[in-house]
Design an enzyme around this catalytic site. Sequence first.
Site, PDB file in Angstrom:
ATOM      1  N   SER A 188       0.823  -1.216   0.000  1.00  0.00           N
ATOM      2  CA  SER A 188       0.000   0.000   0.000  1.00  0.00           C
ATOM      3  C   SER A 188       0.852   1.259   0.000  1.00  0.00           C
ATOM      4  CB  SER A 188      -0.934   0.016   1.219  1.00  0.00           C
ATOM      5  OG  SER A 188      -0.203   0.199   2.418  1.00  0.00           O
ATOM      6  N   CYS A 221      -1.568   0.884  10.552  1.00  0.00           N
ATOM      7  CA  CYS A 221      -0.914  -0.433  10.579  1.00  0.00           C
ATOM      8  C   CYS A 221      -1.075  -1.208   9.265  1.00  0.00           C
ATOM      9  CB  CYS A 221      -1.478  -1.265  11.725  1.00  0.00           C
ATOM     10  SG  CYS A 221      -1.110  -0.547  13.344  1.00  0.00           S
ATOM     11  N   PRO A 222      -0.015  -1.913   8.859  1.00  0.00           N
ATOM     12  CA  PRO A 222       1.288  -2.080   9.535  1.00  0.00           C
ATOM     13  C   PRO A 222       2.281  -0.947   9.274  1.00  0.00           C
ATOM     14  CG  PRO A 222       1.245  -3.402   7.549  1.00  0.00           C
ATOM     15  CD  PRO A 222      -0.120  -2.781   7.650  1.00  0.00           C
ATOM     16  N   GLY A 223       1.896   0.029   8.418  1.00  0.00           N
ATOM     17  CA  GLY A 223       2.782   1.175   8.244  1.00  0.00           C
ATOM     18  C   GLY A 223       3.161   1.504   6.814  1.00  0.00           C
ATOM     19  N   GLY A 224       2.394   1.022   5.838  1.00  0.00           N
ATOM     20  CA  GLY A 224       2.729   1.293   4.438  1.00  0.00           C
ATOM     21  C   GLY A 224       2.774   2.770   4.102  1.00  0.00           C
ATOM     22  N   ASP A 240      -3.658   3.585  15.129  1.00  0.00           N
ATOM     23  CA  ASP A 240      -4.273   2.302  14.767  1.00  0.00           C
ATOM     24  C   ASP A 240      -4.213   1.372  15.975  1.00  0.00           C
ATOM     25  OD1 ASP A 240      -4.884  -0.294  13.527  1.00  0.00           O
ATOM     26  OD2 ASP A 240      -4.530   0.720  11.632  1.00  0.00           O
ATOM     27  N   ASP A 260      -8.812   4.298  17.966  1.00  0.00           N
ATOM     28  CA  ASP A 260      -9.639   4.294  16.760  1.00  0.00           C
ATOM     29  C   ASP A 260      -9.374   5.580  15.980  1.00  0.00           C
ATOM     30  OD1 ASP A 260     -11.690   4.557  14.886  1.00  0.00           O
ATOM     31  OD2 ASP A 260     -13.180   3.618  16.168  1.00  0.00           O
ATOM     32  N   ASP A 277      -5.963   5.739   5.149  1.00  0.00           N
ATOM     33  CA  ASP A 277      -6.384   4.642   4.271  1.00  0.00           C
ATOM     34  C   ASP A 277      -7.132   3.624   5.127  1.00  0.00           C
ATOM     35  OD1 ASP A 277      -6.714   2.911   2.156  1.00  0.00           O
ATOM     36  OD2 ASP A 277      -4.677   2.121   2.209  1.00  0.00           O
ATOM     37  N   LYS A 306     -13.266   4.284  -0.436  1.00  0.00           N
ATOM     38  CA  LYS A 306     -13.621   2.987  -1.017  1.00  0.00           C
ATOM     39  C   LYS A 306     -14.869   3.152  -1.880  1.00  0.00           C
ATOM     40  CE  LYS A 306     -10.254   1.560   1.466  1.00  0.00           C
ATOM     41  NZ  LYS A 306      -8.922   1.344   0.860  1.00  0.00           N
TER      42      LYS A 306
END
Length: 366
Positions: A188, A221-224, A240, A260, A277, A306
């Site tokens: 991502s 997460c995970p950090g892209g 996150d 959150d 994202d 989305k």
Amino acid sequence: MNKIALYCRPGFEKECAAEITDKAGQKEIYGFARVKDNSGYVLFECYQYEDADRLIREIPFRELIFARQMLVVGELLRDLPPEDRISPIVGMLHGVIERAGELRVEVPDTNESKELLKFCRKFTVPLRNAMRQEKILLIRENVNRPVIHVFFIAPGCCYVGYSYSNNNSPFYMGIPRLKFPSDAPSRSTLKLEEAFHVFIPHDEWEERLASGLYAVDLGACPGGWTYQLVKRSMMVHAVDNGTMSKSLMDTGQVKHHKVDGFKFEPSAKNIYWLVCDMVEKPAKVTQLMVDWLVNGWCREAIFNLKLPMKKRYEEVAHNLQKMHLQLKEGGINAQIQAKHLYHDREEITVHVRRIWSAYAASRNDY
């Protein structure tokens, strides 16, 4: 030449067609779209001959969401003779354009067309030489002159046309060529990198993507996406409930908030970038971004929306219009851009830049 060709992601032809029809109608230019599912392109045929050129001049390419490229084309050249494919192509351009600055021989972004790419690369050299001899193309590339496109949709079949360099995608096939960094925690990361290339002029990167800026990544997460910010030496609040990449945490540039993303509020007013994202309904994410901008919690934001299964263009247009009106009501003057990026799938990426008051603010105000 009375047609516009628009490149798009295969499967999004209907959205691309709906958008160009809408934008043309706003200019009181009328025609009809030709759509073939999963072809990777759309044709919009204007009723008036001169309207195609007018459209690619007057519709800002940056405002098109689903189009990767926009150009004027003529009739489809079919069954080009193998012994001389060049003459019919050059003939299409006589009296149409001269002294163009660049030639691009391209194909749709489909699996079937990828087999044609090798031919396109080989064919470009002799075609370029022929165009230079006919003075259709300059001897040296010039980024300020129109671009000639030869768009092969099948072996021996192509559309020939042109785009304007000040109102097109600078990328071959409309696709930035990015390499996945081996140390990034997820693919991502390429979405945000592409967004920087598409939305932010390179001559402004040193200021707007500068080291030392503060950023917030919602749904990190995970950090892209955090990876792209850290790579540019920013300080990042990663928000996150999940687990962040250890290599990112080890940089000392990331503070992980297990909260959150819809509930997090920054404790300081020094955030320049907000990125997000999260898999959530477009209306909910749009409202969250509006809240951040109206509250003055960030200067620029990049986020994904989305897409629903049906009426995707209508849903996107509705959310962007709603955002524009809410920002205006909140006293915020902002630039909004949206694009269906190459690395996006069932989503679009939106960039919003809050325009501050006329006086020059210091860097510490961000």
